[in-house]
Motif scaffolding. Structure first.
Motif, mmCIF file in Angstrom:
data_model
loop_
_atom_site.group_PDB
_atom_site.id
_atom_site.type_symbol
_atom_site.label_atom_id
_atom_site.label_comp_id
_atom_site.label_asym_id
_atom_site.label_seq_id
_atom_site.Cartn_x
_atom_site.Cartn_y
_atom_site.Cartn_z
ATOM 1 N N SER A 1 0.806 -1.224 0.000
ATOM 2 C CA SER A 1 0.000 0.000 0.000
ATOM 3 C C SER A 1 0.839 1.274 0.000
ATOM 4 O O SER A 1 0.329 2.351 -0.312
ATOM 5 N N GLY A 2 2.110 1.167 0.350
ATOM 6 C CA GLY A 2 2.920 2.374 0.543
ATOM 7 C C GLY A 2 3.542 2.951 -0.695
ATOM 8 O O GLY A 2 4.023 4.086 -0.682
ATOM 9 N N GLY A 3 3.577 2.188 -1.805
ATOM 10 C CA GLY A 3 4.131 2.700 -3.047
ATOM 11 C C GLY A 3 5.652 2.739 -3.054
ATOM 12 O O GLY A 3 6.335 2.148 -2.207
ATOM 13 N N GLU A 4 6.203 3.450 -4.045
ATOM 14 C CA GLU A 4 7.645 3.463 -4.275
ATOM 15 C C GLU A 4 8.417 4.044 -3.096
ATOM 16 O O GLU A 4 9.511 3.583 -2.762
ATOM 17 N N ARG A 5 7.865 5.074 -2.434
ATOM 18 C CA ARG A 5 8.587 5.732 -1.348
ATOM 19 C C ARG A 5 8.851 4.763 -0.201
ATOM 20 O O ARG A 5 9.956 4.718 0.353
ATOM 21 N N VAL A 6 7.855 3.966 0.160
ATOM 22 C CA VAL A 6 8.013 3.013 1.261
ATOM 23 C C VAL A 6 8.935 1.878 0.840
ATOM 24 O O VAL A 6 9.760 1.413 1.631
ATOM 25 N N LYS A 7 8.821 1.431 -0.399
ATOM 26 C CA LYS A 7 9.701 0.364 -0.875
ATOM 27 C C LYS A 7 11.160 0.842 -0.900
ATOM 28 O O LYS A 7 12.073 0.067 -0.597
ATOM 29 N N ALA A 8 11.359 2.102 -1.257
ATOM 30 C CA ALA A 8 12.720 2.648 -1.242
ATOM 31 C C ALA A 8 13.266 2.700 0.183
ATOM 32 O O ALA A 8 14.447 2.403 0.423
ATOM 33 N N ALA A 9 12.403 3.052 1.147
ATOM 34 C CA ALA A 9 12.830 3.058 2.551
ATOM 35 C C ALA A 9 13.130 1.642 3.025
ATOM 36 O O ALA A 9 14.072 1.419 3.806
ATOM 37 N N PHE A 10 12.349 0.674 2.554
ATOM 38 C CA PHE A 10 12.593 -0.738 2.881
ATOM 39 C C PHE A 10 13.945 -1.181 2.320
ATOM 40 O O PHE A 10 14.722 -1.879 2.989
ATOM 41 N N TYR A 11 14.240 -0.757 1.087
ATOM 42 C CA TYR A 11 15.538 -1.045 0.463
ATOM 43 C C TYR A 11 16.680 -0.504 1.327
ATOM 44 O O TYR A 11 17.671 -1.206 1.592
ATOM 45 N N ASP A 12 16.556 0.753 1.781
ATOM 46 C CA ASP A 12 17.595 1.364 2.615
ATOM 47 C C ASP A 12 17.753 0.618 3.937
ATOM 48 O O ASP A 12 18.878 0.459 4.441
ATOM 49 N N ALA A 13 16.633 0.149 4.510
ATOM 50 C CA ALA A 13 16.699 -0.619 5.758
ATOM 51 C C ALA A 13 17.394 -1.951 5.543
ATOM 52 O O ALA A 13 18.141 -2.419 6.404
ATOM 53 N N LEU A 14 17.163 -2.558 4.388
ATOM 54 C CA LEU A 14 17.858 -3.809 4.062
ATOM 55 C C LEU A 14 19.366 -3.572 3.953
ATOM 56 O O LEU A 14 20.166 -4.389 4.431
ATOM 57 N N LYS A 15 19.748 -2.466 3.337
ATOM 58 C CA LYS A 15 21.178 -2.154 3.202
ATOM 59 C C LYS A 15 21.837 -2.004 4.570
ATOM 60 O O LYS A 15 22.999 -2.373 4.757
ATOM 61 N N LYS A 16 21.088 -1.485 5.533
ATOM 62 C CA LYS A 16 21.634 -1.240 6.866
ATOM 63 C C LYS A 16 21.701 -2.515 7.696
ATOM 64 O O LYS A 16 22.690 -2.751 8.400
ATOM 65 N N HIS A 17 20.653 -3.336 7.630
ATOM 66 C CA HIS A 17 20.536 -4.484 8.546
ATOM 67 C C HIS A 17 20.815 -5.832 7.884
ATOM 68 O O HIS A 17 20.928 -6.845 8.591
ATOM 69 N N GLU A 18 20.887 -5.877 6.542
ATOM 70 C CA GLU A 18 21.113 -7.146 5.834
ATOM 71 C C GLU A 18 22.213 -6.950 4.797
ATOM 72 O O GLU A 18 22.023 -7.180 3.609
ATOM 73 N N PHE A 19 23.390 -6.554 5.275
ATOM 74 C CA PHE A 19 24.491 -6.186 4.381
ATOM 75 C C PHE A 19 24.900 -7.343 3.469
ATOM 76 O O PHE A 19 25.031 -7.180 2.254
ATOM 77 N N ASP A 20 25.086 -8.536 4.051
ATOM 78 C CA ASP A 20 25.532 -9.685 3.245
ATOM 79 C C ASP A 20 24.503 -10.070 2.195
ATOM 80 O O ASP A 20 24.851 -10.374 1.049
ATOM 81 N N LEU A 21 23.235 -10.079 2.589
ATOM 82 C CA LEU A 21 22.167 -10.411 1.651
ATOM 83 C C LEU A 21 22.153 -9.438 0.473
ATOM 84 O O LEU A 21 22.071 -9.840 -0.688
ATOM 85 N N MET A 22 22.253 -8.150 0.768
ATOM 86 C CA MET A 22 22.199 -7.151 -0.300
ATOM 87 C C MET A 22 23.417 -7.221 -1.209
ATOM 88 O O MET A 22 23.319 -6.995 -2.422
ATOM 89 N N GLN A 23 24.549 -7.547 -0.631
ATOM 90 C CA GLN A 23 25.741 -7.728 -1.467
ATOM 91 C C GLN A 23 25.541 -8.865 -2.468
ATOM 92 O O GLN A 23 25.885 -8.753 -3.634
ATOM 93 N N ASP A 24 24.968 -9.982 -1.989
ATOM 94 C CA ASP A 24 24.714 -11.128 -2.868
ATOM 95 C C ASP A 24 23.735 -10.752 -3.975
ATOM 96 O O ASP A 24 23.921 -11.135 -5.143
ATOM 97 N N LEU A 25 22.676 -10.033 -3.626
ATOM 98 C CA LEU A 25 21.647 -9.722 -4.598
ATOM 99 C C LEU A 25 22.092 -8.683 -5.614
ATOM 100 O O LEU A 25 21.637 -8.682 -6.765
ATOM 101 N N GLU A 26 22.984 -7.780 -5.211
ATOM 102 C CA GLU A 26 23.403 -6.709 -6.105
ATOM 103 C C GLU A 26 24.610 -7.072 -6.952
ATOM 104 O O GLU A 26 24.946 -6.335 -7.886
ATOM 105 N N ASN A 27 25.268 -8.187 -6.630
ATOM 106 C CA ASN A 27 26.430 -8.622 -7.440
ATOM 107 C C ASN A 27 25.979 -9.473 -8.620
ATOM 108 O O ASN A 27 24.940 -10.077 -8.617
#
Length: 417
Positions: free
Chosen positions: A391-417
């Motif tokens: 329901s939150g649209g792009e703005r909330v999803k972008a904030a979720f992305y930033d939270a993943l970068k902060k708290h799930e560093f290894d996961l995000m590295q795998d997904l972005e490589n």
């Protein structure tokens, strides 16, 4: 002890507040704005609460008014907006909080300032307990700082009148209250009734955070933190004890006494004051220099932030005529990433509660309660996708992305490589 209705807490309406409102903070409770009080001719903080939290307005204002003290944030009134929104109006602390200070300094404040903060917080809490109140949410974010970096105890949303532990079961609380890294082991019992010993435990953990510049149990899951606390695990003090700082061993002993597993063995704040009153004078000669240095650091940090903002605005003007601004392109990319990797994110996220907390007011309180009630991280993230992210649209999803970068560093590295 009943709170006197309306005692000393006037209503402040929108027409009393001029100037352009500037958002300075947000969380699960709502948002905080900086505004100008026309009658008082001073900047104030307006804490506008979410609909589900608005019933706490009068209670929090009454507690803050009754707990009026040099080291307690001054409440100026309750806020009533034109649309019926409710909130609190308090004095504005432009130096932020101990938490924001730690981030700006990338560590603890200078020793003279740290010892002064420890003493001032003990003074505020001793006063509060003499008034027969318990705070229940002592943490760096709730200790605000005035222009000369003196402490102001804030956020009385969880405060209550202190009661004896021998309470009738019909009056018991239905679950833990507070911020879990700062909660005592007994508070994780759903039948726990808050008493003064709760605040003493939190004070011990808060001291550790002030003097180390770190967050206790950082990044750990709620279930793991609960297990560690209830089994007697506490933050490590070896690094502090290894420092050549006058009074540090006494301070560490105070921390450990405050976070004792047995609430009956914890000291009272009057006992804490005997120690902080003795330790702060050992460092008081350096307090003015420490304040000057910290304020210079803060001003430098603010100036860098303004420069970065101007750089971004300049980049946007260069893109004049483009279909999307830089920030819009980035937001769309982050949202697309969150949608594209949904199955993997749900399967692999290990800090779902920390991510939900990072999203703050973007997650409705009822949804947050549902997320906490889920037994696995997968179910918690799935709940986020089905509700807030949908329901939150792009703005909330972008904030979720930033939270993943902060708290799930290894996961995000795998997904972005």
């Amino acid at each position: 002890m009943a709170l006197p209705r309306g005692a000393g807490v006037p209503v402040v309406r929108r027409e009393h507040l001029g100037g352009e409102w500037q958002e300075v903070g947000r969380g699960g409770f709502g948002r905080v704005y900086r505004a100008r009080h026309k009658d008082l001719r001073m900047d104030v903080a307006v804490k506008v609460l979410n609909d589900n939290a608005s019933h706490f307005v009068f209670k929090e204002a009454s507690f803050m008014d009754l707990a009026s003290n040099e080291f307690v944030l001054r409440v100026l009134g309750t806020y009533k907006g034109p649309g019926g929104e409710r909130g609190l109006v308090t004095e504005y602390m432009r130096r932020g909080s101990i938490e924001s200070l730690q981030k700006a300094l990338s560590g603890p404040p200078p020793w003279p300032l740290a010892f002064r903060l420890a003493h001032q917080i003990a003074l505020a809490m001793d006063f509060l307990h003499h008034k027969n109140f318990v705070h229940l949410d002592l943490k760096p974010n709730n200790i605000l700082l005035n222009d000369t970096l003196n402490a102001r105890l804030a956020d009385f949303g969880l405060s209550t009148v202190s009661r004896s532990v021998e309470m009738n079961s019909t009056n018991m609380q239905t679950g833990p209250r507070g911020t879990y890294p700062y909660m005592p082991p007994e508070a994780f019992d759903a039948k726990y009734e808050p008493v003064r010993a709760f605040d003493l435990y939190s004070y011990g953990i808060l001291l550790w955070s002030i003097f180390t510049g770190r967050e206790p149990y950082q990044g750990a899951l709620f279930s793991l933190v609960e297990l560690r606390i209830t089994e007697g695990d506490r933050p490590r003090c070896e690094d502090l004890l290894g420092l050549q700082v006058v009074g540090i061993s006494d301070l560490v002993s105070l921390m450990k006494n405050c976070w004792d597993k047995d609430p009956h063995k914890r000291p009272h704040f009057k006992d804490c004051l005997k120690i902080t009153e003795r330790l702060f004078p050992e460092h008081s000669n350096g307090i003015q220099r420490a304040i000057t240095e910290v304020l210079a650091r803060l001003e430098s940090s603010n100036q860098q932030g303004i420069t970065k903002l101007n750089d971004v605005e300049g980049q946007r003007s260069v893109c004049d005529g483009a279909s999307l601004s830089i920030s819009g392109e980035t937001m769309s990319r982050k949202a697309e990433f969150v949608d594209h990797h949904k199955p993997t994110i749900i399967q692999r996220v290990s800090n779902a509660l920390a991510i939900a907390e990072e999203l703050g007011s973007k997650v409705h309180s009822e949804i947050y309660c549902n997320i906490r009630a889920k037994k696995t991280n997968q179910d918690r993230v799935r709940e986020l996708y089905c509700t807030t992210l949908r329901s939150g649209g792009e703005r909330v999803k972008a904030a979720f992305y930033d939270a993943l970068k902060k708290h799930e560093f290894d996961l995000m590295q795998d997904l972005e490589n």
